[in-house]
Structure formats: C-alpha cells, structure tokens
Design an enzyme around this catalytic site. Structure first.
Site, mmCIF file in Angstrom:
data_model
loop_
_atom_site.group_PDB
_atom_site.id
_atom_site.type_symbol
_atom_site.label_atom_id
_atom_site.label_comp_id
_atom_site.label_asym_id
_atom_site.label_seq_id
_atom_site.Cartn_x
_atom_site.Cartn_y
_atom_site.Cartn_z
ATOM 1 N N GLY A 385 -19.839 -14.826 81.266
ATOM 2 C CA GLY A 385 -18.026 -13.766 81.017
ATOM 3 C C GLY A 385 -18.346 -12.726 81.193
ATOM 4 N N SER A 386 -17.072 -12.122 80.910
ATOM 5 C CA SER A 386 -16.359 -10.912 80.609
ATOM 6 C C SER A 386 -17.442 -9.786 80.192
ATOM 7 C CB SER A 386 -15.170 -11.037 80.097
ATOM 8 O OG SER A 386 -14.429 -11.677 80.522
ATOM 9 N N ALA A 387 -18.773 -10.336 79.206
ATOM 10 C CA ALA A 387 -19.369 -9.414 78.400
ATOM 11 C C ALA A 387 -20.120 -8.316 79.333
ATOM 12 C CB ALA A 387 -20.351 -9.646 77.565
ATOM 13 N N LYS A 389 -19.222 -7.452 82.569
ATOM 14 C CA LYS A 389 -18.006 -6.352 83.557
ATOM 15 C C LYS A 389 -18.915 -4.660 83.054
ATOM 16 C CE LYS A 389 -14.351 -9.236 82.782
ATOM 17 N NZ LYS A 389 -12.915 -9.091 82.525
#
Length: 710
Positions: A385-387, A389
């Site tokens: 996931g967003s980790a 980005k």
C-alpha cells in the site's frame, strides 16, 4: 614260444619308464628346493619386511563448532559438552569381529533401541543364525551361486519369519543396536555409538576394558544448545545430526572440502550460511596399521581448532521486546471487529547507515498460540500500500519532475473501470504538491505522477493507452530502492517479492500507490533506509564480527574480521531531492494541522521526545485463508494489509523500522495495528538506549558498544 617272448619284453620296459618318471619328479623337486633356497637367501629379508610392514593413515576427529552471540555478546548458541563412546572401524575388521565387540560392549552400557528398525533386527538375526538363514531360502548350492551374493542375501532377508524375529531378546536388540552403530561409520572414521546420557560409570567400565574392545574409545563430544529465551530460533538455523550427516544436495561439495560423510554441518540459515567459520579445524591423528589393516597405535598430530565465534548484528533484547509488542498487538487486534483472518505481523529494524539488522521479528497467532515466523520478514511478500509512495515521488523526480511539483488530486474515472480516488477526496478536484501528497497519502497524486512517466493523458470516462515499458520504468526506480529485488541479505532463501504479470492500464495505476506488486518486510525496510541515506542502498546483513573462540563463557576472543557496509547502488539524484521526500515523511508523522490535512501518522507520533519520519500504508487485498478454493471463481473477501516505514531520529537516523500486518481487518474496522506496533517499537528502542546508558555510568553512552573488544 613267440608269445612268451613278446610279454617278457613288455615287462622289461615298465621299470625303465618308472625310473624315467621318478627321475623327472626328482629333478622337479630339486629345482623347487633350489628355488625356495634362492628366494630364502636372496629375498628372504625383503619378504619378511613386507610381511612386517605397517601403514600410517591420518584419522580426523571433529572439534566443537564456534558459538553464536548477539551484538552485545549475549550468547545465543552454545556447545553443550557430553560424554561419548565411539567406534573406529579398521580396514580389515570383519563382521564377526564387530559382532563380538558389540556383544562385549553391550554388557557395559545401556542403549535406547527405539530407533532399531525391523531391517536392523533381520540383519542381526541372519548374522547370528547363518545356517538357519541359509535353510530358510530353500535354495540349492547351485541355485545360490547362480543368483549372486546380493540377490542371495536379499532372499535371506525375505525369508526371515516373524517367529524368528520374535525370538530376539532385549539383550539381542541391544547388541543389534550397537552393531548397527559400528556399521554406520566409514573405515578409520570415528562414529558415535552412544552420545546421550552416557554416565560416568559407563565411561569408567569402557575405559577399563578398552584392550578387549578393539576400535572402541571414550571421548568428549558436543551438542548444539540454543538459548531458550531467544525468539530468533528459526533465523539461527540448525545443524544436522551425525546420523543425517552431509546433506545429499551438497554431498560432493562438502566431500571436496574434506568433510566425512557423517559430519555434522549447518543445514539452514545462520548455521548454514556461516558453516565455513563455525566448523573449525578437525583434530588429526596418525593411526599405524599392520599389513592386515589392524590399528597398532594412534598418535595425535594436530589438536584441532574450535570453530570461530560469530557475532551477529541482532540485538537480542530489542528482538525480544519487539516480539512481545507484536504478540500484544495481535491479541488486541483479535478483540476488534473484522479480524477473522488476522494471524500475523512482522517488524524489521536496521541501522540505516550500516545495514546492520537489529531485529527480524515475525509472529503468527494460531489457535491461541504464537509461533515464531522471523523468516517471514524476508521470505514472504505482501501488497504494502501507501508506504511505498516515497518511491513513486522519487520516480517522478527521476523522469523529469522537480521537488515541489504539483498534480491535481481528483477521482480517476476510466471507461469500464471502478473509480479510483484518494481516501480523503472521493468527488472534488484540487492541486497538491509532493509534500502534502505524502503527508495526506494521496492516491491520485501518485497515479498522475505515473501517468506523466508513461506519457499518457488522463481524460475522465475515457481510456488509457499505457505502454508495457511504463511498468518497467516505474519498477526500475522501485528496484533501486530495494522494492521487488533481492536486498542482498547474507542469509539464504530470500524472496524477491511478487511482480504482477497483467499489463492493464488500471494495474499500472494500482502499482503507483502500492496496490499491485508485493514486497517483503525487509524490502520495505531497505527502501526507507535508502531514503534516509540520501540514495545509498546498503545491503542488510546479520553478521557483525568473527572472533577467535575461547574456553571462557564470559569472554570473547580477539577480533578476526568485521563486516563493513556494502553499497549496492547509488540513486543518481541530488541530495535536495531526497530532503524533499524526507520533509514529506516528517509531515506524515508530525503535522497536526487538523482533519484530513494532518499527517496520517501524527496521531501516534506527534509531540514525542524523539522525532520520527515515515509513511503509513493500507492496501486492499483479497484473501480468505489457506482453505479457500481460489480456483472456484468465487472472489475472496476484501481484507486490508496495514504497513509502516520510518526512521528516527529524523535529523540523524539511528534506526529504520518497517511494519507489515497482513489481513489486519475486513470492512471499515481499522484497528491501526501498524501504528500501535510502530509506536511501541520506537519507544522500546529509545527506552532500551536510556537503560543501557545508565548502566554504563557515563563511561559509554552509545547504545551498541563493543565494550568487550580487544
């Protein structure tokens, strides 16, 4: 008259022929005697020396393995000494002699015959009852010779009856066990007959009767002893038993290195990876044998050298605290809604400047019990996931963007696909820069960045033409940070992650904000460490030092070698670009402006004595447990993986932390386990630092000191 004369002539010829025959025999005997005399006189001494000659053969014996310590010299793996009774078979030892020795030895020691197989008993029975075994086969001498020895013995084995086996007494089984142990070794290679629970009385009895027990000896051996409090058991690995010996897949390699087939070797992880350091140098004995192969004398030529001690980068205290933090978090998580599938969590802690691994912590929660799953930190992969980005923003810089660049955050609506949007913006449209996009975790910003990299233009309700090369471009940058590639850890079995194979435009967009490819918790840690290091990707390692072995439990030997940081690659971007992403990560953990504009991790980390920079992550996954039929066509329920990456202190990083909680919850019941774990881990680190500084009484304020270095 004529007939009589003919007969008398024939009679006269007979004595002449006999005399000639006797003369020939006499000559032959004379030649033989002369030849024997010649050999006796001329070559007698040579033959005598040949009969009396002896051979010298080198026999090796194992030495204790090196021991394993954590970075603060806490012993994790030791050697437990034990009395041992050994047997060394000479080149001329016959089965009957071995059996005779086994019978004598069986009256002096107790053995556990539970491992004695039916075939072992059959072999023993045949050896003890050769006539009955022959009779069992019902084969004639001719039939026996025709089928050959191997097939004949096979026939004997098949012919032994149950009643004959049942006739074996317990004493017979004891002898059979010892005899089997004798046969387990190779010629002139010691093999353990009994190495567990050997009493002093048994040692004394055997020692007093060694003259009547050819090949038998008493010695000190060792077994591997692992600290029961260590929660890193799977990472430490294991050693083969003498019965297992060398692994089949590595047999030729080890034999070429001078190992014996029944040597014990590391068979997994640290024990296997550093076998060459831990094994030591075998003791060497010169055994003198006569012409029949019997051992006459044995002299020690080299005492051998214990294996080197291995010092790991692991902090056992921090590892233990981290494991407890995970356990408590999982227990708490199971009390919250939507956690039917929650069963594991992982934490990796490293020194980002050196690549030293401080913890590899993983726990699985099954049927109310916890199981160590430290290996899962680098052997299992999940959508994070967003980790990730931060890597997407860096990809934007790599392909032409400048720090501070903006994108429009808006829902992405493509023809025939579901709407993709940021969690805080389902319907609106507004501009964000790279720092605010990281702080608020904007999915749309990352998708727009990826579209720019692909050279594609977004049109609402339209379609996208994404070339396959766009996947490669994005993944190339990810790989430079350690995502989706080997991290270089010095342990076997590392996973490379899960690389999605579909090339649809929607999958490309998912890739940009961490919803497509899967990564290991260790890869996640290397990625954030690379950002903390301003673009230097350093290989994580678990070996810190190699030291000479000592005989003192509270001392470590002289330093042999120390592992230095190994830089795998340097990302070719200015330092200011990394500082921009770090500012974004700082905002994530410390900005409390309010509402959706606050940092996604600020609730847990703002206002602490230490400052953390990092990134949170939530990824939708589809999993229904190991028993689900994923080929049924019925979609598995949506679950959420929660993750975290970060480092502290912000201005001078000492540790980098990655957290992964697969299948943390279903639906909207976010239990924030990633943040709970991350906060507790950072607290544990800094509290441990303070405790150690106090114990040092001001003489050594460093958390990780080598106070015992020589």
């Amino acid at each position: 008259m004529k007939v009589k004369k003919s007969r008398s002539k024939r009679k006269a010829h007979i004595p002449i022929r006999l005399n000639i025959l006797f003369f020939i025999v006499f000559i032959l005997f004379a030649v033989l005697i002369l030849r024997l005399g010649f050999l006796q006189i001329v070559y007698g001494e040579d033959y005598k020396r040949e009969v009396e000659q002896t051979n010298s053969t080198t026999v090796t014996k194992n030495v204790p393995r090196g021991e394993i310590y954590d970075r603060n010299f806490k012993k994790l793996v030791a050697n437990k000494p034990e009395n041992t009774i050994t047997y060394t078979r000479s080149t001329s030892t016959k089965s009957a002699d071995m059996l005779k020795t086994a019978e004598k030895l069986s009256t002096m020691i107790k053995v556990d015959t539970k491992s004695l197989t039916e075939r072992d008993q059959i072999d023993y029975w045949i050896l003890k009852h050769p006539k009955e075994a022959k009779k069992n086969t019902k084969l004639t001498e001719k039939e026996q010779s025709e089928i050959g020895n191997d097939d004949y013995y096979k026939k004997q084995v098949e012919s032994v009856t149950k009643a004959q086996l049942d006739s074996l007494t317990q004493q017979d089984k004891n002898i059979a066990f010892i005899y089997r142990q004798f046969n387990a070794g190779y010629e002139l290679t010691p093999v353990n007959v009994k190495s567990k629970d050997v009493t002093d009385v048994e040692i004394a009895k055997v020692s007093e009767n060694l003259g009547d027990l050819p090949g038998v000896d008493t010695a000190k051996d060792w077994i591997r002893s692992y600290d029961s409090k260590t929660t890193l058991r799977s990472i430490l690995g294991s050693v083969t038993s003498e019965k297992q010996g060398l692994p089949d897949e590595s047999l030729q390699k080890y034999l070429a290195l001078g190992y014996a087939r029944n040597d014990r070797v590391g068979q997994s992880y640290v024990e296997q990876q550093y076998e060459s350091l831990l094994r030591g140098s075998k003791a060497e004995y010169s055994s003198e044998t006569d012409s029949d192969g019997n051992v006459i004398s044995t002299v020690q030529e080299y005492a051998g050298k214990k294996g080197s001690d291995v010092i790991l980068t692991i902090d056992a205290d921090l590892q233990s605290k981290t494991d407890e933090i995970i356990k408590e978090a999982l227990k708490y998580g199971k009390t919250t809604p939507g956690t039917r599938l929650l069963d594991r969590a992982y934490v990796v802690i490293t020194n980002p400047k050196t690549g030293e691994i401080l913890t590899l912590s993983g726990q699985q929660y099954k049927k109310g019990k916890f199981e160590d799953d430290s290996l899962g930190t680098f052997t299992s992969s999940y959508v994070m996931g967003s980790a990730i980005k931060g890597a997407t923003v860096m990809a934007g810089y790599t392909y032409g963007k400048q720090p501070g660049y903006s994108e429009i955050d808006e829902p992405i609506i493509l023809k025939g696909t579901a709407k993709k949007s940021s969690w805080f913006n389902r319907d609106n449209s507004f501009a964000m820069n790279d720092i605010s996009a990281l702080r608020q975790s904007s999915n749309s910003f990352m998708m727009k960045t990826a579209l720019d990299i692909a050279g594609a233009t977004y049109v609402k309700d339209g379609s996208l033409d994404i070339p396959n090369s766009a996947f490669d471009k994005l993944r190339k940058v990810y790989g430079e940070f350690g995502l989706g590639v080997k991290t270089g850890i010095d342990l076997p079995g590392e996973a490379t992650g899960i690389i999605g194979q579909e090339k649809e435009p929607g999958k490309y967009l998912d890739l940009s904000y961490g919803q497509y490819d899967g990564y290991t918790p260790l890869q996640l840690n290397q990625y954030v460490s690379t950002i903390a290091n301003n673009g230097y990707r350093i290989a994580p390692h678990i070996l810190k030092q190699v030291r000479d072995a000592t005989n003192e439990d509270d001392e470590v030997g002289a330093l042999q070698t120390q592992t230095n940081p190994r830089i795998l690659n340097k990302i070719d971007l200015p330092k200011s670009y990394f500082e921009q992403v770090k500012k974004g990560f700082y905002e994530v953990m410390n900005n409390t402006s309010g509402g959706t504009t606050s940092g996604t991790g600020a609730t847990y980390f703002a206002g602490l004595d230490y400052k953390v920079a990092g990134k949170t992550g939530t990824a939708e996954s589809f999993y229904a447990g190991p028993d689900w039929d994923y080929t049924s066509g019925i979609p598995a329920p949506a679950v959420w993986n929660t993750t975290f990456v970060g480092y502290a202190p912000y201005d001078d990083p000492e540790i980098a932390v990655s957290v992964a909680v697969p299948w943390a919850y279903e639906g909207d019941s976010d239990n924030k386990l990633n943040m709970r774990i991350a906060k507790d881990v950072f607290d544990a680190y800094f509290e441990l630092q303070k405790e150690r500084a106090k114990k040092a009484d001001g003489t050594d304020k460093a958390l990780y000191s080598d106070k015992k270095d020589k």
